[in-house]
Design an enzyme around this catalytic site. Structure first.
Site, PDB file in Angstrom:
ATOM      1  CE  LYS A 115      -4.022  -2.148   2.855  1.00 23.37           C
ATOM      2  NZ  LYS A 115      -4.399  -2.642   1.860  1.00 23.37           N
ATOM      3  CD  GLU A 199      -5.414   4.964   4.466  1.00 24.99           C
ATOM      4  OE1 GLU A 199      -4.463   4.896   2.849  1.00 24.99           O
ATOM      5  OE2 GLU A 199      -6.076   4.339   4.760  1.00 24.99           O
ATOM      6  CG  HIS A 234     -12.199  -3.416   8.245  1.00 20.03           C
ATOM      7  ND1 HIS A 234     -12.801  -2.166   7.948  1.00 20.03           N
ATOM      8  CD2 HIS A 234     -11.862  -3.187   9.257  1.00 20.03           C
ATOM      9  CE1 HIS A 234     -12.836  -1.622   9.325  1.00 20.03           C
ATOM     10  NE2 HIS A 234     -12.147  -2.158  10.418  1.00 20.03           N
ATOM     11  NE  ARG A 291      -6.447 -10.443  -5.065  1.00 21.91           N
ATOM     12  CZ  ARG A 291      -7.731 -10.110  -4.901  1.00 21.91           C
ATOM     13  NH1 ARG A 291      -8.392  -9.950  -6.045  1.00 21.91           N
ATOM     14  NH2 ARG A 291      -7.977  -9.171  -4.217  1.00 21.91           N
TER      15      ARG A 291
END
Ligand code: ADP
Length: 482
Positions: A115, A199, A234, A291
């Site tokens: 990330k 974040e 999540h 993918r």
């Protein structure tokens, strides 16, 4: 391309084989000990045993899979999703051995697999990002300072994260140390990489992702969005396309941003760019999945395109023969992930013996599965039994068909997310489109579901009784008149 090996199992292996066969391509399945009798073996032209049941002794053995492919004269390997699909060195090794990897090159997988690296790569492309730092933190004091500056709540996230793991929401200063420790240890145990970053926690976001397709000639198109806001832990459970919230202008803006993300890493193949959308309709880049996604069927329904076929054509080096302006969106599709989980018990896995397994069928209903009645659901892999997808000319028709399909899906022996799917599709917030990633937290509880299930059972019993009384009355009339 004459022969493809599918380095995967279950529903996705079968789904890929179906398209390969349609294209006149032969298929090779690989299987582990516990999968000896799995349907994906019967779908393939050839099948090879590769090892014991745990995935690190079978489906994750990249070298063994490549060896098998070389022995059988395989031209290409499709990794599906999960397992080796986002493993850059596997993609590299496949290519080095003269076999085509149906997916992006190692560079793109590497960049987007982290990330932090992904944030760096897209930095120069004018793509809105979730406010946050772009390097790993290890020091609690430094993390606390960053969090104070950013403003709580914040999210501590694993750079190598996936499947919602290694993610911790922190509401105030006092909890930074504790949550950071947990995030690091979860990231280490799940991904072997303890790097975490911070974040801003977007308070009520919707998860909107864009499907892209890029060929080896520099053409990139997007196939619109999928909304995946209905999640637990999540992780997605129910997805739909299109999103009820996007305007054509916002769709186009997000589509173009996704194309830029693909450009930033020289992407080739099918990919998904994930965004969060806040309550002011601002969108932020979250990550890219390199993918085929679990939820690709909803895009197939609304575009009429076969994504696996496009992947194969791109891997063969063909030029994308569809232009952006030619892709039209038609109707509405919803996918429910049917997990062997108990929605009445915190969605805990409920693996076991499939005593009854009867999937529904009908107009606008698609079931992608890899199980049959009488099979055991192995404990070694993801507990997803199948994907139930409904399609209609409007969203409300798609919802009605989903409800019909859920009622006609008969599974006994394990608990599943089917009743949860019904709960969602009957819920006012979902029907009106007024929901976000907190749907479960805001509207769902096992008590509510239990109540609904009792109500439904009572209703079904009353209908059965009514039919019985009517039948009896008719029988009587028939006897009198005859
Ligand atoms: P993973 O790779 O583990 O799936 P993602 O970054 O894709 O993690 O995020 C998964 C989900 O976590 C999102 O769909 C969203 O619900 C939640 N999430 C992630 N980042 C944020 C954020 N900054 N603010 C609020 N929710 C977030």
């Amino acid at each position: 391309m004459k022969k493809i090996l599918i380095a995967n199992r279950g529903e996705i292996a079968i789904r890929i084989m179906k398209t390969a066969h349609k294209m006149g391509i032969k298929t090779v399945a690989v299987y582990s000990e516990v999968d000896r009798n799995s349907p994906h073996i019967r779908y393939a032209n050839e099948a090879v045993y590769i090892g014991e049941s745990p995935s690190n002794q079978s489906y994750l053995l990249g070298d063994k899979i490549i060896e098998t492919a070389l022995e059988l004269g395989v031209d290409a390997i499709h990794p599906g999703y999960g397992f080796l699909s986002e493993n850059a060195s596997f993609s590299e090794k496949v290519t080095k051995n003269g076999i085509i990897f149906i997916g992006p090159n190692a560079h793109a997988i590497r960049v987007m697999g982290s990330k932090l690296a992904a944030k760096k790569a897209v930095k120069n492309y004018d793509i809105p990002m979730v406010p946050g730092i772009d390097k790993a933190v290890t020091d609690v004091k430094e993390a606390t300072q960053i969090a104070i500056k950013m403003g709580f709540p914040i999210l501590i996230k694993a750079s190598a994260g996936g499947g919602g793991k290694g993610m911790r929401v922190v509401e105030d200063e006092g909890n930074v140390a504790d949550q950071m420790e947990r995030a690091i240890s979860e990231a280490e145990s799940s991904f072997g990489d303890g790097s975490v970053f911070i974040e801003k926690y977007i308070s009520s976001p919707r998860h909107i992702e864009i499907q892209i397709m890029a060929d080896t000639h520099g053409n990139i198109i997007h196939l619109f969005e999928r909304e995946c806001s209905i999640q637990r832990r999540h992780q997605k459970v129910l997805e739909e396309a299109p999103s009820i919230i996007l305007t054509p202008a916002l769709r186009e803006k997000m589509g173009q941003a996704a194309i830029l993300v693909a450009k930033s890493c020289d992407y080739v193949g099918a990919g998904t760019v994930e965004f969060l959308l806040d309550d002011q309709n601002n969108f932020y880049f979250l990550e890219m999945n390199t993918r085929l996604q679990v939820e690709h069927p909803v895009t197939e329904f609304i575009t009429g395109l076969d994504l696996v076929s496009l992947q194969i054509k791109i891997a063969k080096g063909e030029i994308l023969n569809i232009k952006q302006e030619d892709i039209k969106m038609k109707g509405h599709a919803i996918e429910l992930r049917v997990y062997a989980e108990d929605p009445l018990n915190d969605f805990l896995p409920s693996v076991g013996f499939l005593e009854t397994y009867k999937p529904p069928s009908g107009n606008g209903i698609r079931v992608d599965d890899g199980f049959e009645e009488g099979m055991d659901i192995p404990i070694y892999y993801d507990p997803m039994l199948s994907k139930l997808i409904s399609y209609g000319s409007t969203r409300s028709e798609a919802i009605q068909r989903m409800l019909f399909a859920i009622d006609n899906y008969h599974i006994k022996g394990v608990k599943t997310t089917l009743p949860f799917g019904k709960f969602v599709c009957q819920h006012e917030a979902f029907i009106t489109g007024n929901f976000n990633t907190h749907f479960v937290k805001n509207y769902y509880s096992s008590k509510l579901l239990e109540g609904k299930m009792k109500e439904n059972a009572k209703l079904a019993a009353l209908i059965a009784l009514k039919l019985y009384i009517e039948d009896k009355a008719q029988l009587r009339v028939a006897t009198i008149t005859s």
